[in-house]
Motif scaffolding. Structure first.
Motif: not given
Length: 167
Positions: A85-86, A88-91, A103-104, A107, A117-119
């Protein structure tokens, strides 16, 4: 006969764990390394614990060996999920080698819903109580982040150009 079964379990289990270590070093991307770190490692540990149980020839150690394997079986997939997950989220993945990217769409929908941004925390959710709680965590620091940065003073670099701390 039990000694032969023990030897086979220990050797194959060791080879599986070795394969996991080599895969971590040799595979090119995060998702491949994550796979190498989980699948053969858990199976290799199962074979090693089975060989250990066969060699000890005592029913008293079976629950302990079973608990050790169950904890490994429960924690390895969770940690692999978090690493994936990390990544994927950080590319940190190679999209050209993915056959399906489930997940595309998720996201993209989250990015449309929250473009910052998500966060990111929306500005209307930052309340006076939240700023006061932040000030309580660090006494003496202003609740406003801009004044907190200025109150901290100039940044001091205690490292040389190689990153080694200065005395």
């Amino acid at each position: 006969m039990l000694d032969i079964a023990t030897a086979v379990c220990l050797i194959v289990g060791s080879l599986m764990s070795l394969a996991a270590g080599i895969g971590l070093l040799r595979f090119p991307d995060l998702l491949s390394r994550m796979h190498a770190a989980t699948k053969p490692q858990v199976f290799g540990l199962l074979l090693l614990l089975t060989g250990l149980g066969l060699q000890l020839r005592s029913w008293a150690v079976v629950p302990l060996l079973l608990i050790a394997w169950l904890f490994q079986l429960l924690t390895v997939p969770v940690s692999a999920h978090m690493v994936g997950r990390a990544g994927y989220r950080t590319k940190h993945l190679r999209r050209e080698i993915l056959s399906v990217d489930d997940l595309d769409a998720v996201v993209e929908a989250a990015a449309e819903e929250n473009p910052e941004g998500v966060d990111a925390v929306p500005a209307d959710r930052v309340t006076a109580e939240g700023r006061a709680a932040a000030a309580e965590v660090e006494p003496g620091m202003p609740a406003d982040p801009q004044s907190a940065a200025s109150a901290a003073g100039p940044a001091v670099n205690n490292q040389d150009s190689t990153g080694t701390p200065r005395d």
